[in-house]
Design an enzyme around this catalytic site. Structure first.
Site, PDB file in Angstrom:
ATOM      1  N   HIS A 240     -50.373  80.649 -21.182  1.00  0.00           N
ATOM      2  CA  HIS A 240     -49.447  81.607 -21.761  1.00  0.00           C
ATOM      3  C   HIS A 240     -48.506  82.091 -20.654  1.00  0.00           C
ATOM      4  O   HIS A 240     -48.963  82.644 -19.665  1.00  0.00           O
ATOM      5  CB  HIS A 240     -50.231  82.766 -22.365  1.00  0.00           C
ATOM      6  CG  HIS A 240     -49.375  83.744 -23.101  1.00  0.00           C
ATOM      7  ND1 HIS A 240     -48.798  83.442 -24.298  1.00  0.00           N
ATOM      8  CD2 HIS A 240     -48.987  84.999 -22.781  1.00  0.00           C
ATOM      9  CE1 HIS A 240     -48.093  84.484 -24.705  1.00  0.00           C
ATOM     10  NE2 HIS A 240     -48.182  85.448 -23.806  1.00  0.00           N
TER      11      HIS A 240
ATOM     12  N   ASP B 184     -45.392  84.496 -20.195  1.00  0.00           N
ATOM     13  CA  ASP B 184     -44.458  85.464 -20.762  1.00  0.00           C
ATOM     14  C   ASP B 184     -43.071  85.158 -20.202  1.00  0.00           C
ATOM     15  O   ASP B 184     -42.888  85.087 -18.984  1.00  0.00           O
ATOM     16  CB  ASP B 184     -44.901  86.884 -20.425  1.00  0.00           C
ATOM     17  CG  ASP B 184     -46.152  87.263 -21.211  1.00  0.00           C
ATOM     18  OD1 ASP B 184     -46.224  86.889 -22.396  1.00  0.00           O
ATOM     19  OD2 ASP B 184     -47.045  87.905 -20.648  1.00  0.00           O
TER      20      ASP B 184
ATOM     21  N   ASP C 187     -49.807  86.109 -28.697  1.00  0.00           N
ATOM     22  CA  ASP C 187     -49.807  87.385 -27.968  1.00  0.00           C
ATOM     23  C   ASP C 187     -48.868  88.437 -28.550  1.00  0.00           C
ATOM     24  O   ASP C 187     -48.615  89.440 -27.919  1.00  0.00           O
ATOM     25  CB  ASP C 187     -49.407  87.091 -26.502  1.00  0.00           C
ATOM     26  CG  ASP C 187     -49.647  88.288 -25.591  1.00  0.00           C
ATOM     27  OD1 ASP C 187     -50.574  89.052 -25.867  1.00  0.00           O
ATOM     28  OD2 ASP C 187     -48.897  88.451 -24.615  1.00  0.00           O
TER      29      ASP C 187
ATOM     30  N   HIS D 167     -41.610  88.577 -26.706  1.00  0.00           N
ATOM     31  CA  HIS D 167     -42.539  89.642 -27.100  1.00  0.00           C
ATOM     32  C   HIS D 167     -42.883  90.676 -26.027  1.00  0.00           C
ATOM     33  O   HIS D 167     -43.766  91.514 -26.257  1.00  0.00           O
ATOM     34  CB  HIS D 167     -43.809  89.052 -27.725  1.00  0.00           C
ATOM     35  CG  HIS D 167     -44.667  88.248 -26.788  1.00  0.00           C
ATOM     36  ND1 HIS D 167     -44.719  86.882 -26.827  1.00  0.00           N
ATOM     37  CD2 HIS D 167     -45.505  88.613 -25.800  1.00  0.00           C
ATOM     38  CE1 HIS D 167     -45.545  86.447 -25.907  1.00  0.00           C
ATOM     39  NE2 HIS D 167     -46.040  87.477 -25.259  1.00  0.00           N
TER      40      HIS D 167
HETATM   41 ZN    ZN Z   1     -47.487  87.425 -23.765  1.00  0.00          ZN
END
Ligand code: ZN
Length: 1027
Positions: free
Chosen positions: A281, A283, A393, A598
């Site tokens: 993951h 971001d 997420d 997000h």
């Molecule tokens: Zn995230």
């Protein structure tokens, strides 16, 4: 008697032992001492002088030389290596935060290490990337358990013993540089220390034994004393310690055989299968800026590719087209290797969206574009679109998503975020999720409640134990790899799971793919339950309000892009010379979509990210001013040929599909005037009506200086500002807790009393100022226009608070157990009471342009132009205005804010009263352009026969020389409507959200195109024009 008795004991003990040899007499195997004995044998803290762990590395050797140079910029390799490098040493510190150090590493492997596995070991608290022969080859990040780069698996005489590597070291950690805690604002002066840089001999056989023992120890501890497998694992591990002489590698194979014997004892047929997939993951921006994410992708993915070269079974699910695009542009060599592994089916693009966006706040059209930009990218780059939506997420999921997924070729969905619910435990891990229109998608939450597994026994056991749908389906997802800040899978994770592939007592762990998992879930889906409506996250509810400028930029740019597309499409139809700004629009959309990531749109990012995001928005607004506004300024495109310099008139553009009658401001002696408007299209107005309906002054007069009572609708104080203490438990920018409601303080301190600023006629307005909190001020102009059904509150706040939450409240004389909130392409109801935990957990919710509280025949709606947080409790509608969190951005929301909301009391239902259209009008102002041409008739490009249908989007189709028109049913009704257009339509057909034609062509009739809608149905129409 006694001696005879002991004799029996000895005999029986001999029978149970291993053949009576006195040295191998079966021990008591006290559970605790046996467990701790094995623990100490593999401990990296205790007894490393004599235990197995202490033998992991053999000889070491320093580097031949180490030098570096430092730069505040993130520069390409070619630029870096030609710089002047100065000496560097192990133990030295580098910084400050966000700088980059490039190290030149010269090394020479001792020839005495022939036949040995040799690693280049690098330990620092920054994020490193190894470059070899001008290509990135591996990430080196201690927090991601990557501290060694394998130089050779078995040193041959023929291979070069000396070589030069470069290490690009970012002076930030995997999670940025938070000062004191992870989510604290970054410490600008943090330094990273290079604690180790050397060559070592790596003992692979010791490593394998360590992994064996770790798994056995975990089985012994975690399966529990009621499970015989726990004891079998413990006794095996204990026996391995007996057999293993750490100083004598010739004892290792026999030791490993003991482990292999127990690992190969198989499960029965009914055992659960864990589908393990590599994942990382990343971001797209969070505690670090966008720019650093580009390097995080490269560091993480090059490591994945390198792992795949040695582990052909490894799969890796990878989302976010934007990140692929970044790597494609900045690391073409790496990208080519990724494409190879995509072709092999190991590197698996998933998700279908441009980024893993916020699941609540983007508009319906933005969500469509997330998929359109994403799926088109995946199709172009990899020859296929994604078949699952991937959003592990994100902070909640709109009830419109299932329909949008279907329209974008997706019927499967994976997330796990609802495991973060603070109040209620979500009842499913595998289920059908049904949206507001009835569309269903097969949804899976990895039951281990994480997207960053490490392949541990504990995690695979939790995956089964926690699975709320076991018995219905026998398969679960298991995403392994360091995440959030990147990192990804490691060799050790793979090696752990190899041992658990089919071992009695543990679920089967197989390396799998999203498609394999969902395919088998689809086969087993007959017993699955259905969840209807939104997937509301009972946490992070402050993210609807935090970083108000980001939210405002999002709403404004959504409006701008909408208008640019509408006007550009119409301009193309009017004037063949006009070029539709397709590539410019794609670029602008991609920036907007990126900002919907997000941790950006929700406002949970650091200040550096906020600055980037606001700059992207400004760029979009600038592009609008520089480019497409000219569209509006050229009356020629609107059929107003023949300029007439002597004539002063005004061109008004309406980008919505219904008639509007609004008071507009026009420069000139007469000031504000009113005019009538046509449907979506153009009106050229040269004769203004100066006497229109008069604003309802009585309605204005009901407003008192503060807590103005709107007596016709309220029994309390309408437009009441309230300030709350806002101190969450940890996630500052994210969370507003239930207890903030107990700290409510009405804002009552007047700075400037109410004064009438416009006395009436077409527009009446009053203004006043309030003191808010310690030192913030709020100035508001309340405006009522003739013929306008709502009262507008144009608000300016100089906000200087810390940990406060400002809301505005409207108590109304309406009784209803549910309120209605606008969402993407529709609306939904949420309760106004706190009966159950599911009800009161939604004390703070989100809405788009409006919310409404109605009883039969009457209601009150609250509209806004850039806010998202809201709530209705009992009869009080609240709009959340501003927060003041301090982490991860200590400056969040401090400064000047301008926003507008409106209150609209109405007869009948909100549908009948046109609340939806009025909220659009507030958000999509008419474009008023001075023109100098002769009066010509107004014309309408599109209109729709039913007020239930909203024409949302008009754009040029991406792959057809056609126009796409998107409409949706907004009332929640089944309706047939006619779409009329003055464009020269040659052919019309329905298409999906990816603009692929579906079904038969539509027949063009006199009334237009006949379209049938069910509640909240989104329809897209392709129009082929004859011009
Ligand atoms: Zn995230």
């Amino acid at each position: 008697g006694t001696s005879k008795h002991s004799g029996k004991i000895i005999t029986s003990r001999l029978h149970q032992g291993d053949g009576g040899s006195s040295a191998a007499m079966a021990a008591i195997k006290h559970r605790r001492t046996a467990l701790e004995r094995v623990e100490k044998f593999i401990s990296d803290t205790y007894f490393t002088d004599c235990n197995l762990r202490g033998r992991l590395f053999g000889d070491r050797c320093p580097l031949a030389s180490l030098s570096y140079f430092q730069t505040p910029r993130r520069i390409p390799y070619e630029e870096a290596v030609v710089q002047e490098f100065g000496p560097a040493q192990v133990g030295q510190s580098f910084g400050p935060t966000w700088e980059t150090c490039w190290f030149k590493v010269e090394l020479s492997i001792p020839s005495a290490w022939a036949g040995r596995e040799v690693h280049f070991v690098w330990e620092s608290d920054g994020e490193g990337m190894v470059w070899r022969d001008a290509q990135p080859v591996q990430g080196l990040t201690k927090e991601g358990e990557k501290t060694s780069y394998i130089l050779t698996r078995s040193l041959k005489e023929s291979e070069p013993h000396s070589l030069t590597l470069y290490v690009e070291l970012a002076c930030n950690g995997l999670f940025g540089a938070g000062k004191g805690s992870m989510i604290a604002p970054p410490d600008p002066d943090r330094r990273v220390t290079l604690s180790k840089a050397e060559l070592v001999v790596f003992n692979r056989d010791v490593y394998e034994l360590l992994v064996d023992l770790e798994i056995l120890l975990d089985m012994a501890q975690l399966l529990g004393e009621e499970n015989q497998r726990s004891f079998q694992a413990l006794y095996t591990a204990n026996q391995m310690v007996n057999v293993c002489d750490v100083m004598d590698p010739s004892t290792f194979p026999a030791t490993r055989d003991l482990a292999a014997a127990i690992f190969s004892q198989r499960n029965g047929e009914s055992q659960h299968t864990v589908h393990a997939m590599g994942h990382c993951h990343i971001d797209s921006a969070w505690l670090w800026p966008y720019e650093e994410t580009i390097r995080k992708c490269a560091r993480s993915w090059v490591t994945v590719v390198q792992l795949m070269e040695h582990n052909p079974e490894l799969t890796f699910a990878c989302s976010q087209a934007q990140q692929f695009e970044w790597v494609r542009r900045s690391y073409p060599g790496l990208y080519a290797r990724i494409q190879d592994f995509v072709a092999k089916g190991q590197f698996i693009p998933v998700g279908g969206t441009w980024v893993e966006m916020d699941g609540n706040l983007p508009s319906g059209e933005s969500m469509v574009r997330q998929f359109l930009q994403g799926q088109r990218f995946f199709q172009e780059q990899f020859g296929r679109i994604c078949s699952e939506f991937w959003l592990p997420d994100t902070f909640g999921y709109s009830a419109q998503l299932p329909q949008l997924m279907h329209g974008c070729g997706i019927q499967r969905f994976l997330t796990q975020k609802l495991s973060w619910n603070l109040v209620n435990s979500f009842p499913h891990h595998t289920f059908f999720w049904e949206g507001i229109d009835g569309s269903q998608v097969l949804t899976h939450f990895p039951p281990g409640d994480s997207y960053g597994m490490h392949g541990r026994v504990e995690e695979v056991l939790k995956t089964v134990k926690n699975n709320k749908d076991k018995g219905r389906v026998n398969h679960s997802a298991f995403l392994f790899g360091f995440g959030d800040g990147g990192g990804g899978p490691t060799q050790k994770m793979l090696d752990r799971m190899k041992r658990m592939s089919d071992t009695d007592g543990l679920p089967r762990v197989q390396i799998s793919t999203p498609d394999q998992l969902f395919s088998v879930l689809e086969k087993e889906s007959s017993q699955l339950c259905t969840w209807v409506g939104e997937l509301f996250l009972e946490l992070h509810n402050g993210t609807y309000t935090t970083q108000a400028q980001i939210k405002k930029g999002n709403r404004e740019c959504e409006q701008i892009l909408h208008d640019v597309e509408v006007l550009s499409t119409l301009a193309v139809a009017q004037d063949k010379e006009f070029q539709y700004p397709a590539s410019q629009l794609q670029q602008l959309w991609r920036l907007l979509l990126l900002n919907q990531f997000h941790d950006v749109l929700p406002g949970s990012c650091i200040q550096l990210v906020v600055e980037d995001a606001l700059q992207y928005y400004t760029g979009e607004q600038g592009a609008w001013l520089a480019g497409p506004s000219r569209v509006g300024a050229s009356p020629a495109w609107w059929g107003c040929r023949g300029s007439n310099p002597g004539t002063q008139s005004t061109l008004v553009l309406n980008t919505l599909s219904w008639e509007r009658t609004e008071v507009i401001s026009r420069p000139g002696p007469n000031g504000k005037e009113t005019l009538g408007m046509s449907d979506l299209g153009v009106a050229l107005v040269s004769e203004f009506l100066t006497e229109g309906e008069t604003a309802n002054r009585e309605m204005l007069c009901l407003f008192l200086p503060w807590g103005r009572a709107l007596e016709s609708i309220a029994n309390g104080c309408a437009n009441q500002f309230a300030l709350f203490d806002d101190v969450p438990l940890y996630w500052d920018a994210w969370d507003v807790m239930d207890y903030h409601l107990e700290t409510r303080k009405p804002v009552t301190t007047m700075l400037k009393p109410l004064e009438v600023t416009l006395a009436g006629g077409l527009r009446g307005s009053v203004r006043f100022s309030l003191k808010v909190g310690k030192s913030s001020t709020l100035t508001q102009e309340i405006i009522l226009d003739a013929m306008c059904p709502y009262l507008r509150f144009q608000t300016q706040v100089e906000w200087k608070e810390a940990h406060k939450f400002l809301k505005v409240e409207f108590p109304v004389n309406v009784r209803s157990t549910s309120a209605t909130y606008e969402i993407q392409f529709g609306h939904l109801q949420r309760p106004t009471h706190w009966n159950t935990s599911w009800d009161w957990a939604r004390f703070e919710v989100w809405a788009h342009k409006w919310l409404d509280l109605s009883e039969h025949g009457f209601g009150v709606a609250l509209l806004n132009n850039c806010k998202y947080g809201a709530s209705v409790h009992r009869n009080i509608l609240s709009l959340s205005l501003l927060r003041a969190p301090k982490s991860p951005d200590s400056t969040a929301d401090i400064g000047l804010h301008q926003f507008t909301y409106a209150v609209m009391p109405h007869q009948g239902s909100f549908q009948e009263a046109g609340v939806i259209q009025q909220a659009y009008s507030l958000n999509f102002p008419l474009h008023v352009v001075p023109a100098s041409c002769a009066p010509c008739p107004a014309w309408s490009a599109f209109s729709v026969s039913s007020p239930a249908i909203v024409l949302e989007t008009v754009k040029q189709a991406a792959q057809h020389s056609a126009v796409v028109v998107r409409l949706y049913e907004a009332h929640g009704s089944t309706v047939t409507a006619w779409l009329q257009t003055s464009l020269p339509v040659k052919k019309a057909m329905l298409c999906d959200l990816l603009e692929r034609p579906v079904g038969w062509g539509l027949s063009l009739e006199k009334q237009g195109l006949r379209l049938s809608f069910t509640p909240f149905r989104v329809l897209s129409v392709l129009l082929v024009l004859s011009c």
